[in-house]
Write a protein that holds these residues in place. Structure first.
Motif, short mmCIF file in Angstrom:
data_model
loop_
_atom_site.label_atom_id
_atom_site.label_comp_id
_atom_site.label_asym_id
_atom_site.label_seq_id
_atom_site.Cartn_x
_atom_site.Cartn_y
_atom_site.Cartn_z
N VAL A 75 41.77 52.21 48.16
CA VAL A 75 40.60 52.06 47.65
C VAL A 75 40.32 53.04 46.55
CG1 VAL A 75 37.94 51.97 48.30
CG2 VAL A 75 39.80 50.91 49.87
N GLY A 76 39.55 52.37 45.62
CA GLY A 76 39.22 53.22 44.34
C GLY A 76 37.78 54.05 44.46
N HIS A 77 37.75 55.14 43.86
CA HIS A 77 36.65 56.11 44.12
C HIS A 77 36.22 56.38 45.65
CE1 HIS A 77 33.56 58.28 41.99
NE2 HIS A 77 32.65 57.54 42.49
N HIS A 78 37.14 56.53 46.18
CA HIS A 78 36.88 57.09 47.84
C HIS A 78 36.21 56.24 48.70
CE1 HIS A 78 38.77 60.81 46.12
NE2 HIS A 78 38.05 60.89 45.09
N GLY A 79 35.99 54.94 48.21
CA GLY A 79 34.97 54.00 48.72
C GLY A 79 33.54 54.21 48.60
N TYR A 80 33.19 55.05 47.57
CA TYR A 80 31.73 55.31 47.54
C TYR A 80 31.12 53.98 46.74
CZ TYR A 80 32.91 60.28 48.00
OH TYR A 80 33.46 61.37 48.47
N ASP A 81 29.76 54.12 46.59
CA ASP A 81 29.20 53.02 46.06
C ASP A 81 29.66 52.71 44.60
OD1 ASP A 81 27.35 52.28 48.03
OD2 ASP A 81 26.01 53.76 47.62
N ASN A 82 29.36 51.51 43.93
CA ASN A 82 30.04 51.28 42.91
C ASN A 82 31.52 50.96 42.68
OD1 ASN A 82 27.41 51.34 41.46
ND2 ASN A 82 27.58 53.47 41.47
N SER A 83 32.06 50.92 43.95
CA SER A 83 33.39 50.55 44.01
C SER A 83 33.73 49.59 44.91
CB SER A 83 34.31 51.88 44.11
OG SER A 83 34.17 52.12 45.60
N THR A 84 34.82 48.82 45.05
CA THR A 84 35.23 47.94 45.90
C THR A 84 34.28 46.92 46.04
OG1 THR A 84 36.06 49.91 47.25
CG2 THR A 84 36.15 47.86 48.44
N THR A 85 33.85 46.32 44.98
CA THR A 85 33.03 45.12 44.83
C THR A 85 33.41 43.94 45.55
OG1 THR A 85 33.73 44.37 42.95
CG2 THR A 85 31.78 46.08 42.59
N SER A 86 32.53 43.20 45.96
CA SER A 86 32.83 41.82 46.66
C SER A 86 33.95 41.00 45.95
CB SER A 86 31.46 41.05 46.75
OG SER A 86 31.99 39.94 47.67
N ASP A 87 33.68 40.55 44.67
CA ASP A 87 34.48 39.77 43.78
C ASP A 87 36.17 40.49 43.82
OD1 ASP A 87 32.64 38.09 43.68
OD2 ASP A 87 32.17 38.46 41.39
N TYR A 88 36.04 41.72 43.55
CA TYR A 88 37.34 42.39 43.54
C TYR A 88 38.18 42.41 44.78
CZ TYR A 88 40.01 46.91 42.99
OH TYR A 88 40.93 47.72 43.00
N ILE A 89 37.39 42.56 46.08
CA ILE A 89 38.00 42.63 47.43
C ILE A 89 38.43 41.12 47.33
CG2 ILE A 89 37.69 42.85 49.58
CD1 ILE A 89 38.30 45.33 47.76
N GLN A 90 37.68 40.13 47.23
CA GLN A 90 37.86 38.80 47.45
C GLN A 90 39.15 38.28 46.89
OE1 GLN A 90 36.52 36.65 49.67
NE2 GLN A 90 35.47 38.28 50.17
N ALA A 91 39.56 38.77 45.55
CA ALA A 91 40.84 38.26 44.68
C ALA A 91 41.78 39.20 45.32
CB ALA A 91 40.40 38.82 43.23
#
Length: 144
Positions: A67-83
């Protein structure tokens, strides 16, 4: 190419922004492939300048996501994870744990989430047809 592993460096173009950006917007991710298994090591990539949106189209389905940026806010967005729809997600974070929204997004694709701080380190082993996760490496390996 390294033996039967292939590595591709992603997010290598300079960010084109008139706004000041931080060092995370220039983070380099690594796509690793072996035997039709795919892992993306997202470094500190987040989506403040659209990196995850762009990479989601470029990468497609993967098996494991660091996971990017240690799983902090502004990373791991919904569209990104769905893709990407990872089977496994590894969060390198000892301070605050994964943020609520990134965790919710990972749960939406039923990713099995490992946090290095909670599991004393994580090792991913690419076998012939699956990725095997080992945890608790500081106290002797145990299989997921």
């Amino acid at each position: 190419t390294f033996g039967n592993f292939t590595m591709k460096f992603c997010n290598t173009s300079e960010t084109q922004s008139t706004e000041p950006i931080g060092e995370n917007e220039n983070a380099i991710g690594v796509l690793i492939e072996k035997n039709n298994l795919r892992a993306f090591l997202a470094a500190d990539i987040n989506n403040l300048d659209g990196d995850e949106d762009r990479l989601a189209r470029e990468l497609g389905k993967i098996n494991l996501l660091k996971v990017g940026h240690h799983g902090y806010d502004n990373s791991t967005t919904s569209d990104y994870i769905q893709a990407l729809s990872p089977e496994f997600a590894v969060v390198t974070n000892r301070k605050n744990g994964i943020s609520r929204t990134p965790l919710k997004n990972l749960n939406s694709v039923k990713a099995i989430v490992f946090e290095t701080g909670k599991h004393n380190g994580i090792v991913a082993d690419f076998t012939e047809n699956e990725i095997v996760i080992y945890k608790n490496i500081d106290s002797g390996l145990s299989v997921q």
